[in-house]
Design an enzyme around this catalytic site. Structure first.
Site, PDB file in Angstrom:
ATOM      1  N   GLU A   5      62.350-136.861 -43.280  1.00  0.00           N
ATOM      2  CA  GLU A   5      61.325-136.474 -42.306  1.00  0.00           C
ATOM      3  C   GLU A   5      61.955-136.423 -40.910  1.00  0.00           C
ATOM      4  O   GLU A   5      62.496-137.412 -40.439  1.00  0.00           O
ATOM      5  CB  GLU A   5      60.193-137.509 -42.327  1.00  0.00           C
ATOM      6  CG  GLU A   5      59.017-137.102 -41.477  1.00  0.00           C
ATOM      7  CD  GLU A   5      57.930-138.170 -41.439  1.00  0.00           C
ATOM      8  OE1 GLU A   5      58.249-139.374 -41.355  1.00  0.00           O
ATOM      9  OE2 GLU A   5      56.750-137.793 -41.485  1.00  0.00           O
ATOM     10  N   CYS A   9      52.475-135.932 -39.733  1.00  0.00           N
ATOM     11  CA  CYS A   9      52.946-136.455 -41.021  1.00  0.00           C
ATOM     12  C   CYS A   9      52.851-135.400 -42.109  1.00  0.00           C
ATOM     13  O   CYS A   9      53.672-135.357 -43.011  1.00  0.00           O
ATOM     14  CB  CYS A   9      52.121-137.668 -41.401  1.00  0.00           C
ATOM     15  SG  CYS A   9      50.354-137.365 -41.254  1.00  0.00           S
ATOM     16  N   GLU A  38      49.308-145.215 -44.875  1.00  0.00           N
ATOM     17  CA  GLU A  38      49.445-143.761 -44.706  1.00  0.00           C
ATOM     18  C   GLU A  38      50.798-143.530 -44.058  1.00  0.00           C
ATOM     19  O   GLU A  38      50.980-143.824 -42.874  1.00  0.00           O
ATOM     20  CB  GLU A  38      48.339-143.226 -43.778  1.00  0.00           C
ATOM     21  CG  GLU A  38      46.920-143.539 -44.236  1.00  0.00           C
ATOM     22  CD  GLU A  38      46.469-142.674 -45.403  1.00  0.00           C
ATOM     23  OE1 GLU A  38      47.197-141.733 -45.774  1.00  0.00           O
ATOM     24  OE2 GLU A  38      45.394-142.952 -45.949  1.00  0.00           O
ATOM     25  N   LYS A  41      45.966-152.165 -33.220  1.00  0.00           N
ATOM     26  CA  LYS A  41      47.144-152.072 -32.357  1.00  0.00           C
ATOM     27  C   LYS A  41      47.621-150.624 -32.259  1.00  0.00           C
ATOM     28  O   LYS A  41      48.129-150.062 -33.217  1.00  0.00           O
ATOM     29  CB  LYS A  41      48.303-152.935 -32.861  1.00  0.00           C
ATOM     30  CG  LYS A  41      49.375-153.028 -31.783  1.00  0.00           C
ATOM     31  CD  LYS A  41      50.760-153.343 -32.283  1.00  0.00           C
ATOM     32  CE  LYS A  41      51.615-152.167 -32.592  1.00  0.00           C
ATOM     33  NZ  LYS A  41      52.067-151.343 -31.440  1.00  0.00           N
TER      34      LYS A  41
HETATM   35  P1  NAP Z   1      56.231-146.475 -36.904  1.00  0.00           P
HETATM   36  O1  NAP Z   1      57.475-146.681 -36.160  1.00  0.00           O
HETATM   37  O2  NAP Z   1      56.169-146.915 -38.324  1.00  0.00           O
HETATM   38  O3  NAP Z   1      55.082-147.171 -36.063  1.00  0.00           O
HETATM   39  C1  NAP Z   1      53.734-147.141 -36.419  1.00  0.00           C
HETATM   40  C2  NAP Z   1      53.025-148.331 -35.815  1.00  0.00           C
HETATM   41  O4  NAP Z   1      53.525-149.539 -36.386  1.00  0.00           O
HETATM   42  C3  NAP Z   1      53.228-148.476 -34.314  1.00  0.00           C
HETATM   43  O5  NAP Z   1      52.047-148.995 -33.734  1.00  0.00           O
HETATM   44  C4  NAP Z   1      54.358-149.478 -34.253  1.00  0.00           C
HETATM   45  O6  NAP Z   1      54.439-150.145 -33.034  1.00  0.00           O
HETATM   46  C5  NAP Z   1      53.991-150.415 -35.378  1.00  0.00           C
HETATM   47  N1  NAP Z   1      55.094-151.202 -35.930  1.00  0.00           N
HETATM   48  C6  NAP Z   1      56.433-151.028 -35.772  1.00  0.00           C
HETATM   49  N2  NAP Z   1      57.114-151.959 -36.464  1.00  0.00           N
HETATM   50  C7  NAP Z   1      56.186-152.749 -37.077  1.00  0.00           C
HETATM   51  C8  NAP Z   1      56.259-153.873 -37.961  1.00  0.00           C
HETATM   52  N3  NAP Z   1      57.424-154.375 -38.357  1.00  0.00           N
HETATM   53  N4  NAP Z   1      55.104-154.411 -38.410  1.00  0.00           N
HETATM   54  C9  NAP Z   1      53.918-153.903 -38.044  1.00  0.00           C
HETATM   55  N5  NAP Z   1      53.782-152.841 -37.211  1.00  0.00           N
HETATM   56  C10 NAP Z   1      54.901-152.262 -36.740  1.00  0.00           C
HETATM   57  O7  NAP Z   1      55.821-144.947 -36.935  1.00  0.00           O
HETATM   58  P2  NAP Z   1      55.775-143.966 -35.694  1.00  0.00           P
HETATM   59  O8  NAP Z   1      57.168-143.565 -35.401  1.00  0.00           O
HETATM   60  O9  NAP Z   1      54.932-144.524 -34.619  1.00  0.00           O
HETATM   61  O10 NAP Z   1      54.954-142.739 -36.318  1.00  0.00           O
HETATM   62  C11 NAP Z   1      55.551-141.722 -37.011  1.00  0.00           C
HETATM   63  C12 NAP Z   1      55.382-141.943 -38.507  1.00  0.00           C
HETATM   64  O11 NAP Z   1      54.018-142.041 -38.853  1.00  0.00           O
HETATM   65  C13 NAP Z   1      55.905-140.766 -39.295  1.00  0.00           C
HETATM   66  O12 NAP Z   1      56.672-141.236 -40.374  1.00  0.00           O
HETATM   67  C14 NAP Z   1      54.641-140.091 -39.809  1.00  0.00           C
HETATM   68  O13 NAP Z   1      54.810-139.347 -40.967  1.00  0.00           O
HETATM   69  C15 NAP Z   1      53.716-141.228 -39.988  1.00  0.00           C
HETATM   70  N6  NAP Z   1      52.324-140.798 -40.004  1.00  0.00           N
HETATM   71  C16 NAP Z   1      51.636-140.785 -41.191  1.00  0.00           C
HETATM   72  C17 NAP Z   1      50.322-140.361 -41.237  1.00  0.00           C
HETATM   73  C18 NAP Z   1      49.567-140.323 -42.534  1.00  0.00           C
HETATM   74  O14 NAP Z   1      48.352-140.199 -42.487  1.00  0.00           O
HETATM   75  N7  NAP Z   1      50.216-140.457 -43.661  1.00  0.00           N
HETATM   76  C19 NAP Z   1      49.681-139.970 -40.067  1.00  0.00           C
HETATM   77  C20 NAP Z   1      50.394-140.002 -38.868  1.00  0.00           C
HETATM   78  C21 NAP Z   1      51.718-140.436 -38.849  1.00  0.00           C
HETATM   79  P3  NAP Z   1      55.369-149.515 -31.861  1.00  0.00           P
HETATM   80  O15 NAP Z   1      54.766-148.228 -31.469  1.00  0.00           O
HETATM   81  O16 NAP Z   1      55.290-150.490 -30.775  1.00  0.00           O
HETATM   82  O17 NAP Z   1      56.734-149.363 -32.462  1.00  0.00           O
END
Ligand code: NAP
Ligand code: MG
Length: 489
Positions: free
Chosen positions: A400, A303, A269, A195
């Protein structure tokens, strides 16, 4: 010299860059995208679609299907069927050929993928062209090579695939994160349901077209678009063996709770707040470039962004002045312009989050500095920003921000900077700038971070593992570690 645009540089000499927009005529985009299930594009059961927007001009690019529970069920069923009947039984050497083919097709369509990535997510074309897309293809190449060598990778341990993996990815590196997830899973003999994030689904859907073209058996890779609810439905599906998630720490915690007590394996991650540490013996000009790259690369939507800068006190004034001078030369604007350094913030919601942190920082008493560049009137943009006079307890230092915002602190001794750098809930990455190897080794053993870069920053390679400590998650992606996350022994 071209006419001055919002993208132009205004050096005192009066020089300016002419616009250098990347051509978009060669890309193929449909107005509407369906779900990729069992090798075919199928309409969502409820017929619901959502729009994906270009954050640089706020125009709708395409409408994309929203998968509900029925669609998730169909995708998991297709993946299970493909695992049991075809992929799970296929010799590794044969699996490898398909994965190679996907990598080659990605390379052939690299230019198109880069343009679509920049349009859908807002990142500068220079980055999507030179970093995201080549690295994504390289992940498929790298893991293709392992598919028939799993017994050599893990000698005497009889590695076996897990089954069906549910994979959920964020919006900051859409195609690259899809590659990090899909390539090792397939190499190990698993099938997947992926997804993508709601705001950046398009390159994953182009990847679905590539996968179709590659002749990969139906159902081995299924790509279902939707919002967080679709992700949650996938996480809670009883027939999933593993959840691989990249995203925020908040959602990571929800997922961990949801799968507690089940037999599902997981890798998470999550977020980060990296310390980038500059000692007085560092090559200062290189360090300044590294700091700029570490925080302003991809608008700070990284991230592992070097979002907390620590400068040794006796060189702090000089480093800060050099940083400010360099920031003045950064071009903020059209992501499709090859001169652009900082593109669009991914979404209005993210821009609001960043602007809110700018306010919080000022209210906390930190001193805000922004470059004086112009930014386009339409679209979501943010000037590169520094916060000076910050302290360890400030929210802008602890949380963050996920934008082009750098907090600056100074330090005197090695012990002090280690303590400050580690005093944070996250532990994904860090950077160290010094002339002395012994200092580097001392810090790499003491910094609680999954990756520590020395005299460089934001370098990625498919062969090296990546992942966090503490609230940055657990499990590793990339390299041999990335394989073991999709195997049981
Ligand atoms: P996010 O809001 O956590 O969303 C990530 C993914 O999860 C999206 O596809 C989102 O869908 C989905 N999602 C949202 N709520 C969910 C739930 N309750 N259950 C399952 N899936 C759900 O994060 P983001 O804002 O897209 O990305 C930014 C974050 O990613 C930052 O905190 C960053 O540090 C982290 N990140 C970490 C790494 C690493 O390798 N550690 C790499 C890249 C990014 P929707 O898009 O439809 O909301
Ligand atoms: Mg978009």
């Amino acid at each position: 010299m071209g006419k001055k645009t919002t993208n132009s540089l205004d050096f005192t000499s009066g020089w300016a860059y002419a616009p250098a927009p990347e051509d978009t005529k060669h890309i193929q985009l449909k107005k509407q995208y369906d779900l990729f299930i069992d090798g075919k594009f199928v309409k969502p059961t409820k017929g619901k679609y959502f729009e994906t927007v270009n954050p640089a001009n706020e125009e709708v690019i395409a409408s994309v299907a929203e998968a509900d529970e029925n669609d998730v069920n169909k995708a998991v069923k297709a993946a299970r069927n493909a695992y049991q009947k075809v992929w799970g039984k296929m010799p590794g050497a044969e699996r490898g050929k398909y994965i190679y083919r996907i990598a080659r097709l990605m390379q052939e369509r690299a230019r198109e993928l880069a343009v679509i990535e920049s349009m859908d997510g807002g990142k500068p074309i220079r980055e999507s062209r030179d970093i995201d897309i080549p690295l994504a293809a390289n992940h498929f190449f790298y893991y293709a090579g392992w598919a028939d060598k799993l017994n050599y990778a893990f000698p005497n341990r009889k590695p076996k695939a897990l089954g069906v993996a549910g994979q959920i990815i964020p919006w900051n590196f859409p195609l690259l994160m899809a590659a990090w997830k899909i390539a090792p899973a397939l190499a190990c003999g698993n099938t997947v349901v992926l997804k993508p994030a709601e705001t950046t689904p398009l390159t994953a859907l182009k990847l679905a077209e590539i996968i179709q073209e590659s002749g990969l058996p139906e159902g081995v890779v299924n790509i279902i678009t939707g919002a967080g609810k679709t992700g949650a439905t996938l996480v809670n599906h009883p027939d999933i063996n593993k959840i691989a998630f990249t995203g925020s720490t908040d959602v990571g915690k929800i997922i961990q709770k949801a799968i507690a007590g089940t037999s599902k394996k997981s890798t998470l991650e999550l977020g980060g707040k990296a310390a980038n540490i500059v000692f007085d013996d560092a090559p200062i000009d290189q360090a300044v470039e590294g700091i700029i790259n570490g925080i302003f690369f991809n608008q700070g939507h990284v991230c592992c962004a070097g979002s907390r800068l620590f400068i040794q006190e006796n060189v702090a004034d000089m480093v800060i002045q050099k940083l400010k001078d360099r920031m003045e030369t950064l071009i903020v604007g059209n992501p499709l312009d090859k001169n652009t350094d900082i593109g669009a913030i991914n979404s209005k919601a993210q821009l609001n989050t960043i602007n809110n942190y700018l306010k919080i920082g000022k209210d906390e008493g930190a001193e805000l500095y922004q470059s004086s560049c112009s930014i386009p009137k339409k679209g979501y943009f943010c000037r590169p920003t520094l916060f000076l006079n910050t302290s360890q307890s400030h929210r802008i230092v602890q949380e963050e921000i996920f934008g082009p915002v750098l907090t600056i602190q100074t330090f005197r001794t090695v012990e002090e900077v280690i303590e400050k750098a580690n005093n944070i809930p996250y532990g994904l990455s860090a950077g160290v700038w010094t002339d002395k190897g012994s200092k580097i080794f001392n810090l790499t053993t003491k910094l609680r971070a999954g990756v520590v870069w020395a005299n460089t920053y934001n370098k990625f390679d498919p062969t090296s593992p990546f992942g966090g400590y503490k609230e940055s998650g657990f499990g590793r992606e990339g390299g041999l570690h990335g394989l073991s996350a999709y195997l049981e022994f």
